[in-house]
Design an enzyme around this catalytic site. Structure first.
Site, PDB file in Angstrom:
ATOM      1  N   ASN A  88       0.833  -1.195   0.000  1.00 60.41           N
ATOM      2  CA  ASN A  88       0.000   0.000   0.000  1.00 60.41           C
ATOM      3  C   ASN A  88       0.877   1.258   0.000  1.00 60.41           C
ATOM      4  OD1 ASN A  88      -2.401   1.628   0.246  1.00 60.41           O
ATOM      5  ND2 ASN A  88      -3.384  -0.108   1.262  1.00 60.41           N
ATOM      6  N   HIS A 118      22.085   3.032  13.317  1.00 59.27           N
ATOM      7  CA  HIS A 118      23.271   3.861  13.562  1.00 59.27           C
ATOM      8  C   HIS A 118      23.800   3.610  14.965  1.00 59.27           C
ATOM      9  CE1 HIS A 118      22.529   6.127   9.873  1.00 59.27           C
ATOM     10  NE2 HIS A 118      21.246   6.030  10.199  1.00 59.27           N
ATOM     11  N   SER A 145      -0.629  -1.342   9.221  1.00 57.36           N
ATOM     12  CA  SER A 145      -0.249   0.055   8.989  1.00 57.36           C
ATOM     13  C   SER A 145       0.762   0.562  10.010  1.00 57.36           C
ATOM     14  CB  SER A 145      -1.487   0.956   9.067  1.00 57.36           C
ATOM     15  OG  SER A 145      -2.408   0.623   8.073  1.00 57.36           O
ATOM     16  N   ARG A 183       5.884  -8.258  20.090  1.00 54.48           N
ATOM     17  CA  ARG A 183       5.969  -9.565  20.743  1.00 54.48           C
ATOM     18  C   ARG A 183       4.836 -10.446  20.229  1.00 54.48           C
ATOM     19  NH1 ARG A 183       9.553  -8.626  24.775  1.00 54.48           N
ATOM     20  NH2 ARG A 183       9.491  -6.657  25.867  1.00 54.48           N
TER      21      ARG A 183
END
Length: 198
Positions: A88, A118, A145, A183
């Site tokens: 999407n 990083h 989403s 989880r």
């Protein structure tokens, strides 16, 4: 930069060690920035052109691929997508190393798949110091989403990642997983054949 130096940098990248923007600059020709821009500005009715752009952008792309624009990628060429993929809008690939997506995968809006992180200490982030580890999304996964998948993660066959999750560790096959950090909530079973929600 010599070929030996490039091979040394690639070896460090392959081990998930820190490298810099300058050290990795020789990979710039693998970026598909222009083609990604063109894909994101191609009218939806031009299906043949869209397909040819996907083939040019990605390292490999299967059949019956749907990727709604806009999408974003650091390279594009390090993304490998199987058959029957649906992505999407606002899908972001941070593909400094490979992202491998299996068959029948569905990804909801505004998902980020990032192979790169990083170092914590600022002195190690000079020249955009970073490390990269591949992401693998196995067949039949559904990602909700606003999910973020972090470097080195494998999401197992058939699993569902709940909206808004941050996936920082491997998710086993046939699992519903949610949260920050993500989880496993429960396994997916045959009982789910008769229900609509988790």
């Amino acid at each position: 930069m010599s070929q030996a130096h490039e091979e040394e940098v690639l070896a460090r990248i392959g081990k998930g060690l820190v490298y810099t923007e300058s050290e990795a600059a020789f990979q710039a020709p693998q970026r598909r920035t222009e083609q990604i821009f063109e894909y994101n500005h191609t009218p939806p009715g031009e299906t043949e052109k869209l397909r040819s752009l996907l083939v040019a952008i990605f390292g490999s792309v299967g059949e019956r691929t749907v990727l709604l624009p806009p999408f974003h990628a650091g390279f594009g060429s390090k993304v490998h997508i199987g058959d029957d993929f649906f992505g999407n809008v606002n899908l972001t690939f941070v593909d400094d190393v490979d992202i491998r997506i299996g068959n029948g995968v569905m990804i909801a809006p505004s998902v980020t798949l990032t192979t790169t992180g990083h170092p914590v200490h600022p002195s190690r982030r000079v020249d955009y110091g970073r490390f990269s580890e591949p992401i693998v999304i196995e067949d039949k996964v559904w990602i909700g989403s606003n999910v973020v998948v972090l470097p080195g993660v494998r999401i197992g066959y058939g699993s569902v990642i709940g909206a808004g999750s941050v996936v920082s560790r491997h998710i086993p096959p046939m699992s519903v997983a949610v949260g920050t950090p993500c989880r496993v909530l429960r396994p997916i079973t045959d009982d789910d054949l008769t229900t609509r929600t988790v």
